[in-house]
Design a protein around this motif. Structure first.
Motif, PDB file in Angstrom:
ATOM      1  N   THR A 162       7.268  -0.815 -20.666  1.00 35.56           N
ATOM      2  CA  THR A 162       8.671  -0.695 -19.952  1.00 35.56           C
ATOM      3  C   THR A 162       8.834  -1.974 -18.917  1.00 35.56           C
ATOM      4  OG1 THR A 162       7.987   0.940 -18.567  1.00 35.56           O
ATOM      5  CG2 THR A 162       8.872   1.577 -20.604  1.00 35.56           C
ATOM      6  N   HIS A 163       7.706  -2.064 -18.195  1.00 39.09           N
ATOM      7  CA  HIS A 163       7.611  -3.099 -16.971  1.00 39.09           C
ATOM      8  C   HIS A 163       6.304  -4.057 -17.386  1.00 39.09           C
ATOM      9  CE1 HIS A 163      10.058   0.223 -15.812  1.00 39.09           C
ATOM     10  NE2 HIS A 163      10.781  -0.833 -15.034  1.00 39.09           N
ATOM     11  N   PRO A 164       6.247  -4.939 -18.230  1.00 37.70           N
ATOM     12  CA  PRO A 164       5.006  -5.386 -18.479  1.00 37.70           C
ATOM     13  C   PRO A 164       4.711  -6.410 -17.256  1.00 37.70           C
ATOM     14  CG  PRO A 164       6.858  -6.402 -19.692  1.00 37.70           C
ATOM     15  CD  PRO A 164       7.536  -5.205 -19.184  1.00 37.70           C
ATOM     16  N   ASP A 165       5.705  -7.010 -16.244  1.00 32.06           N
ATOM     17  CA  ASP A 165       5.180  -7.827 -15.446  1.00 32.06           C
ATOM     18  C   ASP A 165       4.515  -6.899 -14.329  1.00 32.06           C
ATOM     19  OD1 ASP A 165       6.376  -9.895 -16.630  1.00 32.06           O
ATOM     20  OD2 ASP A 165       8.328  -9.510 -15.534  1.00 32.06           O
ATOM     21  N   GLN A 166       5.134  -5.717 -14.058  1.00 31.97           N
ATOM     22  CA  GLN A 166       4.204  -4.857 -13.179  1.00 31.97           C
ATOM     23  C   GLN A 166       2.799  -4.369 -13.491  1.00 31.97           C
ATOM     24  OE1 GLN A 166       6.492  -1.616 -11.801  1.00 31.97           O
ATOM     25  NE2 GLN A 166       8.450  -2.698 -11.475  1.00 31.97           N
ATOM     26  N   ALA A 167       2.754  -4.205 -14.821  1.00 36.57           N
ATOM     27  CA  ALA A 167       1.540  -3.946 -15.655  1.00 36.57           C
ATOM     28  C   ALA A 167       0.577  -4.987 -15.443  1.00 36.57           C
ATOM     29  CB  ALA A 167       1.597  -3.623 -16.959  1.00 36.57           C
ATOM     30  N   LEU A 168       0.874  -6.115 -15.585  1.00 34.40           N
ATOM     31  CA  LEU A 168      -0.083  -7.347 -15.493  1.00 34.40           C
ATOM     32  C   LEU A 168      -0.488  -7.577 -13.889  1.00 34.40           C
ATOM     33  CD1 LEU A 168       1.718 -10.157 -17.885  1.00 34.40           C
ATOM     34  CD2 LEU A 168      -0.378  -8.589 -18.330  1.00 34.40           C
ATOM     35  N   GLY A 169       0.324  -7.312 -13.035  1.00 34.04           N
ATOM     36  CA  GLY A 169       0.097  -7.185 -11.600  1.00 34.04           C
ATOM     37  C   GLY A 169      -0.834  -6.303 -11.401  1.00 34.04           C
ATOM     38  N   ILE A 170      -0.844  -5.180 -11.831  1.00 35.78           N
ATOM     39  CA  ILE A 170      -1.825  -4.176 -11.504  1.00 35.78           C
ATOM     40  C   ILE A 170      -3.102  -4.590 -12.103  1.00 35.78           C
ATOM     41  CG2 ILE A 170      -2.431  -1.645 -12.046  1.00 35.78           C
ATOM     42  CD1 ILE A 170       0.523  -0.928 -11.753  1.00 35.78           C
ATOM     43  N   ILE A 171      -3.163  -4.969 -13.300  1.00 33.63           N
ATOM     44  CA  ILE A 171      -4.249  -5.436 -13.925  1.00 33.63           C
ATOM     45  C   ILE A 171      -4.989  -6.735 -13.341  1.00 33.63           C
ATOM     46  CG2 ILE A 171      -5.419  -6.443 -16.120  1.00 33.63           C
ATOM     47  CD1 ILE A 171      -3.151  -4.865 -17.780  1.00 33.63           C
ATOM     48  N   ALA A 172      -4.188  -7.586 -12.547  1.00 32.43           N
ATOM     49  CA  ALA A 172      -4.704  -8.666 -11.964  1.00 32.43           C
ATOM     50  C   ALA A 172      -5.383  -8.296 -10.731  1.00 32.43           C
ATOM     51  CB  ALA A 172      -3.503  -9.554 -11.581  1.00 32.43           C
ATOM     52  N   LYS A 173      -4.938  -6.969 -10.202  1.00 34.42           N
ATOM     53  CA  LYS A 173      -5.533  -6.273  -8.933  1.00 34.42           C
ATOM     54  C   LYS A 173      -6.924  -5.676  -9.178  1.00 34.42           C
ATOM     55  CE  LYS A 173      -2.590  -7.669  -5.617  1.00 34.42           C
ATOM     56  NZ  LYS A 173      -3.214  -8.388  -4.486  1.00 34.42           N
ATOM     57  N   LEU A 174      -6.990  -5.249 -10.366  1.00 29.46           N
ATOM     58  CA  LEU A 174      -8.171  -4.243 -11.010  1.00 29.46           C
ATOM     59  C   LEU A 174      -9.526  -4.921 -10.508  1.00 29.46           C
ATOM     60  CD1 LEU A 174      -8.714  -1.639 -12.166  1.00 29.46           C
ATOM     61  CD2 LEU A 174      -8.634  -2.417 -14.343  1.00 29.46           C
ATOM     62  N   LEU A 188      -9.401   4.948  -7.907  1.00 22.87           N
ATOM     63  CA  LEU A 188      -8.385   3.788  -7.816  1.00 22.87           C
ATOM     64  C   LEU A 188      -8.538   3.132  -9.157  1.00 22.87           C
ATOM     65  CD1 LEU A 188      -8.574   2.616  -4.016  1.00 22.87           C
ATOM     66  CD2 LEU A 188      -7.021   4.270  -5.016  1.00 22.87           C
ATOM     67  N   ALA A 189      -9.537   2.623  -9.622  1.00 20.77           N
ATOM     68  CA  ALA A 189      -9.514   1.870 -10.696  1.00 20.77           C
ATOM     69  C   ALA A 189      -9.225   2.622 -12.138  1.00 20.77           C
ATOM     70  CB  ALA A 189     -10.905   1.533 -11.198  1.00 20.77           C
ATOM     71  N   ASP A 190      -9.183   4.113 -12.174  1.00 21.75           N
ATOM     72  CA  ASP A 190      -8.620   4.689 -13.271  1.00 21.75           C
ATOM     73  C   ASP A 190      -7.210   4.889 -13.152  1.00 21.75           C
ATOM     74  OD1 ASP A 190      -9.240   6.594 -15.371  1.00 21.75           O
ATOM     75  OD2 ASP A 190      -8.207   8.046 -13.928  1.00 21.75           O
ATOM     76  N   ALA A 191      -6.830   5.107 -11.729  1.00 21.05           N
ATOM     77  CA  ALA A 191      -5.432   5.421 -11.576  1.00 21.05           C
ATOM     78  C   ALA A 191      -4.570   3.991 -11.823  1.00 21.05           C
ATOM     79  CB  ALA A 191      -4.961   5.649 -10.237  1.00 21.05           C
ATOM     80  N   GLN A 192      -5.424   2.880 -11.235  1.00 21.85           N
ATOM     81  CA  GLN A 192      -4.768   1.491 -11.654  1.00 21.85           C
ATOM     82  C   GLN A 192      -4.417   1.290 -13.358  1.00 21.85           C
ATOM     83  OE1 GLN A 192      -7.431  -0.890  -9.220  1.00 21.85           O
ATOM     84  NE2 GLN A 192      -5.523  -1.581  -8.152  1.00 21.85           N
ATOM     85  N   ALA A 193      -5.672   1.586 -13.915  1.00 22.25           N
ATOM     86  CA  ALA A 193      -5.652   1.389 -15.642  1.00 22.25           C
ATOM     87  C   ALA A 193      -4.670   2.342 -16.174  1.00 22.25           C
ATOM     88  CB  ALA A 193      -7.066   1.451 -16.061  1.00 22.25           C
ATOM     89  N   GLY A 194      -4.551   3.600 -15.547  1.00 18.39           N
ATOM     90  CA  GLY A 194      -3.402   4.481 -16.176  1.00 18.39           C
ATOM     91  C   GLY A 194      -2.131   4.084 -15.872  1.00 18.39           C
ATOM     92  N   THR A 195      -1.855   3.721 -14.746  1.00 21.44           N
ATOM     93  CA  THR A 195      -0.624   3.148 -14.369  1.00 21.44           C
ATOM     94  C   THR A 195       0.011   1.893 -15.170  1.00 21.44           C
ATOM     95  OG1 THR A 195      -0.940   3.940 -12.181  1.00 21.44           O
ATOM     96  CG2 THR A 195       0.923   2.222 -12.471  1.00 21.44           C
TER      97      THR A 195
END
Length: 412
Positions: free
Chosen positions: A218-230, A204-211
């Motif tokens: 392209t979608h920095p807000d979504q990327a920051l949200g995923i990083i916040a959940k990591l 999951l951590a690898d998939a979150q980091a890759g996503t």
């Protein structure tokens, strides 16, 4: 009183030995006196008493030098018979004790050879004494029979002791083997637990980091949200890893160990999968009920590992989890369907342990396990767990586990 005497005997072995020898001498001397009184020839008294004393004194070394003591007592008995004494049981007591001790403490061939030698001495004595030539039963048969009886009794005791020692050693080996088996089973259980925790959370951590890296431009807000959940994913991995490793501790401090997860954590698992783009649908059939801790952990780990495999290998980004409760069984089904216009992901090869771990968990809970490709594409993991493991299940034609084939694919 018996226990008190045993305690005194254990604390004063020399006194017990001296008392035993004195009693044996008293019995032998009394037999010499009685034999002399009933015989018409009146053999000499003091030589008979002296021979009895020498034979009984030699018994002091019967444990350290059994063959030498047997030879000495045999010679004393033969001389006693040559003096004209009738070789009764009482007169032969030192010889019989020595023969018994020899048969107990020497190998079988040595003990029986010594018994034959002592018996031969009795035969020679009976044949040479003029008083007993007309009475072979009194002069030869009775002494030989008593010697052989003492040898047989000693051999029986020796065999019983050897059997007891062998049985004790066998019991020790069985206990060691059982302990070794339990250690191996515990190691396998901990290894499965560590594999499930590490494989799932690291995937999951690898998939979150890759996503997040993919969406960063392209979608920095979504990327920051995923990083916040990591950090939540890694923190959960650390907690479960700490709980699994805590089982290896030797102390009893379990205050900081996280409780084992169960199906009540299934929503968190679905949410974690959603972070990496895997949409999981959960359906429950039948009346949901609380499960025993071991069974609850088994069910959760199987679902977790199946979803981890979908995350890593499936061509589709959707999965279905089905929980079917019946009065006696819980059936878990995790399915991912490959779209018809996309080829199925190739089966992984190598030494994976995902499916093997799920199968072992199901078998340990008394259930059945199946994993394989679906006829119309995709992959399915199905497991049936008995809700009353190790107990007799009442027959119910509407509550039987579904049959599964065993065309499994390699595991992760």
């Amino acid at each position: 009183m018996s226990n008190s005497w045993q305690r005194r005997a254990a604390t004063r072995p020399q006194a017990v030995e001296a008392t035993t020898l004195v009693l044996l001498f008293a019995l032998t001397a009394a037999s010499v006196l009685v034999t002399r009184a009933v015989l018409s020839g009146a053999p000499p008294l003091w030589p008979g008493i002296a021979l009895a004393a020498v034979a009984c004194a030699a018994l002091h070394w019967r444990r350290e030098r059994p063959l030498s003591v047997l030879a000495a007592t045999t010679l004393c008995t033969m001389v006693t018979g040559a003096l004209g004494y009738l070789l009764t049981v009482g007169v032969m007591v030192p010889l019989l004790v020595a023969q018994y001790s020899t048969s107990v403490r020497t190998p079988r061939r040595t003990s029986w050879n010594s018994a034959l030698a002592a018996a031969a001495g009795m035969v020679v004595t009976g044949l040479l004494v003029p008083s007993f030539r007309d009475s072979p039963i009194l002069g030869t048969v009775n002494p030989v029979a008593m010697v052989m009886l003492a040898a047989a009794l000693g051999a029986y005791v020796r065999v019983r002791r050897q059997y007891a020692v062998a049985r004790a050693e066998h019991t020790v080996r069985e206990r060691e083997e059982e302990t070794r088996h339990r250690v191996i089973q515990e190691r396998m259980r901990i290894a499965r637990e560590l594999h499930d925790v590490v494989a799932h959370h690291l995937t999951l951590a690898d998939a979150q980091a890759g996503t997040a890296a993919h969406l960063a431009h392209t979608h920095p807000d979504q990327a920051l949200g995923i990083i916040a959940k990591l950090p939540e994913t890694t923190a959960q991995a650390l907690r479960e890893l700490k709980a699994a490793v805590g089982m290896l501790r030797q102390d009893n401090d379990t205050s900081d160990l996280t409780p084992a997860p169960g199906l009540d954590r299934l929503p968190d698992l679905v949410e974690a999968c959603a972070m990496v783009g895997l949409e999981v649908t959960v359906s429950v059939e039948g009346e949901r009920r609380p499960l025993p801790p071991v069974l609850d952990l088994t069910a959760y780990r199987i679902v977790q590992e199946a979803l981890t495999n979908v995350t890593k290998h499936a061509a589709t980004r959707t999965a279905q989890v089905r929980l079917a409760y019946t009065p006696h069984y819980l059936t878990l089904t995790v399915t991912n369907a490959t779209p018809l216009d996309r080829p199925a992901a190739p089966a992984t090869s190598g030494g994976g342990f995902g499916l093997l771990g799920m199968r072992e968990r199901a078998a340990a809970a008394g259930g059945t396990f199946h994993a394989g490709r679906r006829p119309h594409g995709g992959f399915e993991v199905a497991c049936t767990l008995p809700l009353h493991h190790h107990g007799a299940l009442p027959p119910d034609t509407h509550d039987t586990p579904p049959p599964h084939s065993h065309d499994e694919s390699p595991a992760t």
